[in-house]
Design a protein around this motif. Structure first.
Motif, PDB file in Angstrom:
ATOM      1  N   ALA A  54      -3.939   7.058   4.155  1.00 21.09           N
ATOM      2  CA  ALA A  54      -3.776   8.117   3.150  1.00 21.09           C
ATOM      3  C   ALA A  54      -2.591   9.008   3.495  1.00 21.09           C
ATOM      4  CB  ALA A  54      -5.059   8.940   3.045  1.00 21.09           C
ATOM      5  N   GLN A  55      -2.491   9.410   4.752  1.00 21.09           N
ATOM      6  CA  GLN A  55      -1.377  10.277   5.170  1.00 21.09           C
ATOM      7  C   GLN A  55      -0.028   9.568   5.022  1.00 21.09           C
ATOM      8  OE1 GLN A  55      -2.766  11.212   9.146  1.00 21.09           O
ATOM      9  NE2 GLN A  55      -3.515  13.223   8.492  1.00 21.09           N
ATOM     10  N   LEU A  56       0.034   8.319   5.433  1.00 25.77           N
ATOM     11  CA  LEU A  56       1.286   7.573   5.319  1.00 25.77           C
ATOM     12  C   LEU A  56       1.697   7.365   3.872  1.00 25.77           C
ATOM     13  CD1 LEU A  56       1.017   4.854   8.113  1.00 25.77           C
ATOM     14  CD2 LEU A  56       2.783   6.601   7.878  1.00 25.77           C
ATOM     15  N   ALA A  57       0.752   7.094   3.004  1.00 26.07           N
ATOM     16  CA  ALA A  57       1.079   6.903   1.586  1.00 26.07           C
ATOM     17  C   ALA A  57       1.702   8.174   1.006  1.00 26.07           C
ATOM     18  CB  ALA A  57      -0.169   6.501   0.807  1.00 26.07           C
ATOM     19  N   VAL A  58       1.111   9.330   1.327  1.00 22.92           N
ATOM     20  CA  VAL A  58       1.666  10.607   0.847  1.00 22.92           C
ATOM     21  C   VAL A  58       3.052  10.822   1.450  1.00 22.92           C
ATOM     22  CG1 VAL A  58       1.381  13.122   0.916  1.00 22.92           C
ATOM     23  CG2 VAL A  58      -0.569  11.655   0.362  1.00 22.92           C
ATOM     24  N   THR A 168       0.509  -1.779   5.089  1.00 24.87           N
ATOM     25  CA  THR A 168       1.225  -2.703   5.970  1.00 24.87           C
ATOM     26  C   THR A 168       1.465  -2.068   7.331  1.00 24.87           C
ATOM     27  OG1 THR A 168       2.263  -3.804   4.089  1.00 24.87           O
ATOM     28  CG2 THR A 168       3.329  -4.067   6.245  1.00 24.87           C
ATOM     29  N   THR A 169       1.897  -0.820   7.336  1.00 24.28           N
ATOM     30  CA  THR A 169       2.180  -0.122   8.600  1.00 24.28           C
ATOM     31  C   THR A 169       0.924  -0.001   9.459  1.00 24.28           C
ATOM     32  OG1 THR A 169       3.977   1.139   7.596  1.00 24.28           O
ATOM     33  CG2 THR A 169       3.009   2.044   9.598  1.00 24.28           C
ATOM     34  N   VAL A 170      -0.182   0.414   8.862  1.00 20.82           N
ATOM     35  CA  VAL A 170      -1.419   0.632   9.631  1.00 20.82           C
ATOM     36  C   VAL A 170      -2.021  -0.694  10.098  1.00 20.82           C
ATOM     37  CG1 VAL A 170      -3.783   1.501   9.524  1.00 20.82           C
ATOM     38  CG2 VAL A 170      -1.899   2.869   8.614  1.00 20.82           C
TER      39      VAL A 170
END
Length: 173
Positions: A54-58, A168-170
């Motif tokens: 969620a944090q990365l998407a934002v 993808t990152t996580v």
């Protein structure tokens, strides 16, 4: 009259059940035969992974100048994590949740569902569904373990890319 009848039924039902469910004394205990296995093992999306996604998407959308909200749900569409940019509009949280719920329920990208909307217009009538691009399923070993919805960028495809890149990152760690 009805109340008396209901009372009589309620009082006689336990006795009737006891008579019909009591096995004969000579029968002894019978083994239970299960048609399927008694348990199911499924991969789950952890809370830590959901929060990070969620944090990365934002953050991914913020790097492009967009204030969005991102919601991560489990395979059943239940919210695990929500992140919202400080200047994201009030509608973005609900939009992100509904996109995530839709993607988890359908086990599909919501952008793909948009393409099918002409041939299946009833998709838009399912309670809780938001058939707009921006919902991405989270897959582990090809099994859907959750989904991410992002709302607030000018294009649902931008929302989708922010979500997909976060997943993808996580998952690559």
């Amino acid at each position: 009259m009805k109340r008396t009848l209901l009372t009589l039924l309620a009082l006689s039902l336990p006795a009737a059940l006891a008579q019909t469910t009591t096995p004969p004394a000579q029968a002894g205990p019978q083994p239970v035969q299960l048609a399927t296995t008694p348990s199911v093992t499924q991969a789950s999306l952890s809370l830590a992974a959901a929060v990070r996604i969620a944090q990365l998407a934002v953050n991914n959308c913020a790097q492009q100048g967009y204030n969005v909200a991102a919601t991560v749900v489990d395979r059943a569409g239940v919210t695990l994590a929500v992140a919202r940019a400080e200047n994201a509009g009030p509608h973005t949280v609900d939009a992100s949740l509904r996109k995530a719920y839709t993607s988890a329920s359908a086990r599909n990208l919501t952008s793909a569902m948009v393409q099918n909307l002409a041939s299946t217009p009833t998709l838009a009538d399912i309670p809780g569904f938001l058939v707009l691009a921006g919902g991405v399923p989270v897959r582990v070993n090809n099994a859907v373990v959750g989904a991410v919805g992002v709302g607030g960028a000018p294009s649902g495809l931008t929302d989708e890319k922010c979500a997909a890149d976060a997943i993808t990152t996580v998952l690559s760690r």
